[in-house]
Design a protein around this motif. Sequence first.
Motif, PDB file in Angstrom:
ATOM      1  N   GLY A 173      -1.631   4.255  -3.197  1.00  0.00           N
ATOM      2  CA  GLY A 173      -2.914   3.601  -3.444  1.00  0.00           C
ATOM      3  C   GLY A 173      -3.797   3.448  -2.229  1.00  0.00           C
ATOM      4  O   GLY A 173      -4.987   3.151  -2.360  1.00  0.00           O
ATOM      5  N   TYR A 174      -3.245   3.646  -1.036  1.00  0.00           N
ATOM      6  CA  TYR A 174      -4.016   3.462   0.196  1.00  0.00           C
ATOM      7  C   TYR A 174      -4.714   4.769   0.595  1.00  0.00           C
ATOM      8  O   TYR A 174      -4.377   5.852   0.109  1.00  0.00           O
ATOM      9  N   GLU A 175      -5.664   4.648   1.508  1.00  0.00           N
ATOM     10  CA  GLU A 175      -6.348   5.815   2.032  1.00  0.00           C
ATOM     11  C   GLU A 175      -5.471   6.487   3.093  1.00  0.00           C
ATOM     12  O   GLU A 175      -4.915   5.806   3.964  1.00  0.00           O
ATOM     13  N   HIS A 216       1.489  -8.134   2.535  1.00  0.00           N
ATOM     14  CA  HIS A 216       1.278  -8.185   1.090  1.00  0.00           C
ATOM     15  C   HIS A 216       2.569  -8.438   0.323  1.00  0.00           C
ATOM     16  O   HIS A 216       2.571  -9.138  -0.691  1.00  0.00           O
ATOM     17  N   PHE A 217       3.683  -7.859   0.798  1.00  0.00           N
ATOM     18  CA  PHE A 217       4.947  -7.981   0.083  1.00  0.00           C
ATOM     19  C   PHE A 217       5.873  -9.036   0.697  1.00  0.00           C
ATOM     20  O   PHE A 217       7.063  -9.079   0.356  1.00  0.00           O
ATOM     21  N   ALA A 218       5.358  -9.871   1.578  1.00  0.00           N
ATOM     22  CA  ALA A 218       6.182 -10.874   2.261  1.00  0.00           C
ATOM     23  C   ALA A 218       6.841 -11.844   1.280  1.00  0.00           C
ATOM     24  O   ALA A 218       7.945 -12.337   1.532  1.00  0.00           O
ATOM     25  N   SER A 219       6.193 -12.120   0.156  1.00  0.00           N
ATOM     26  CA  SER A 219       6.731 -13.081  -0.812  1.00  0.00           C
ATOM     27  C   SER A 219       7.892 -12.506  -1.623  1.00  0.00           C
ATOM     28  O   SER A 219       8.571 -13.241  -2.339  1.00  0.00           O
ATOM     29  N   CYS A 220       8.129 -11.204  -1.491  1.00  0.00           N
ATOM     30  CA  CYS A 220       9.179 -10.555  -2.291  1.00  0.00           C
ATOM     31  C   CYS A 220      10.555 -10.671  -1.656  1.00  0.00           C
ATOM     32  O   CYS A 220      11.570 -10.535  -2.342  1.00  0.00           O
ATOM     33  N   SER A 234       2.468  -4.633  -8.210  1.00  0.00           N
ATOM     34  CA  SER A 234       1.875  -3.321  -8.439  1.00  0.00           C
ATOM     35  C   SER A 234       0.538  -3.472  -9.153  1.00  0.00           C
ATOM     36  O   SER A 234       0.431  -4.177 -10.159  1.00  0.00           O
ATOM     37  N   GLY A 235      -0.484  -2.832  -8.608  1.00  0.00           N
ATOM     38  CA  GLY A 235      -1.824  -2.938  -9.172  1.00  0.00           C
ATOM     39  C   GLY A 235      -2.655  -4.056  -8.578  1.00  0.00           C
ATOM     40  O   GLY A 235      -3.812  -4.238  -8.968  1.00  0.00           O
ATOM     41  N   GLU A 292      -5.702  -7.067   3.354  1.00  0.00           N
ATOM     42  CA  GLU A 292      -5.997  -6.331   4.580  1.00  0.00           C
ATOM     43  C   GLU A 292      -6.254  -4.860   4.245  1.00  0.00           C
ATOM     44  O   GLU A 292      -5.356  -4.069   4.114  1.00  0.00           O
ATOM     45  N   GLY A 293      -7.505  -4.510   4.062  1.00  0.00           N
ATOM     46  CA  GLY A 293      -7.834  -3.115   3.813  1.00  0.00           C
ATOM     47  C   GLY A 293      -8.705  -2.903   2.590  1.00  0.00           C
ATOM     48  O   GLY A 293      -9.435  -1.922   2.491  1.00  0.00           O
ATOM     49  N   GLY A 294      -8.640  -3.820   1.622  1.00  0.00           N
ATOM     50  CA  GLY A 294      -9.489  -3.702   0.454  1.00  0.00           C
ATOM     51  C   GLY A 294      -9.112  -2.559  -0.481  1.00  0.00           C
ATOM     52  O   GLY A 294      -9.980  -1.949  -1.099  1.00  0.00           O
ATOM     53  N   TRP A 295      -7.829  -2.234  -0.604  1.00  0.00           N
ATOM     54  CA  TRP A 295      -7.389  -1.201  -1.528  1.00  0.00           C
ATOM     55  C   TRP A 295      -6.333  -1.776  -2.469  1.00  0.00           C
ATOM     56  O   TRP A 295      -5.807  -2.859  -2.238  1.00  0.00           O
TER      57      TRP A 295
END
Length: 230
Positions: A33-35, A50-54, A92-93, A98-101
């Motif tokens: 999903g990222y550039e 983003h996935f730190a809570s997992c 997912s989704g 950080e990045g806006g994607w």
Amino acid sequence: MGESTIIKGFESNGNDASDIPKRRGFSRISVEGYETSLHAYDLKLALTKHFASCGKIISIYVPRNAEKDTIQSYAFMHIAGEGALEKALELSGSDVEEGGWRVYAKESPYQGQYNDPAGAKHLEIGVTGYDTSLPKIDVQIGLSKHFSSCGEVTNVSIPTDDSGGLYRFASITILGGKGAVDKALKLSGRNVGGWKITVDMVLPPPDMERGSPSLCRRSAPKRAYKMTVK
């Protein structure tokens, strides 16, 4: 990407990859999903936050497209912790702050290791001036963005004390060509969101042209907080 796909740059260890998470206590996630114009380390920082809570992020592999000199459109993560896979799939989704994607995650049974290109020339700088009260990941992201104009930031290392507090001296590794040292020094003393970042140490690649008064060929002691650039 199918399970049987062979990815250039990865080497399988011959084991049944689908059983590895069970034996080692972590889940393996593939993300997209990222550039692909992103630098690998910036992507790793964004995914870590983003996935730190997992659960605990064990490692992140970002394959590189050697022909295009960019990262691939997929990356792999190892996350440890109870319910790590389910928590990651729930994200997912979702939009990455950080990045806006938007990131897309799925379970990946593939087990391999990405081999970084040999011969890369890295510059190491030591900096002070950031807010040590902030979470480590936020400081890493801020410093990576600040010095991105010098070249590709490949690592931001910030030592912590026994209680998890940040030391005030960070080491930044940059993959940069000629002029990277001068660019880094020009950023010294600038305000960054309330931080006044100072470059206190410069350690150029061993084969970089020497003789510049801005270079300091000394390694930083583990507990050193301040070094003067000669």
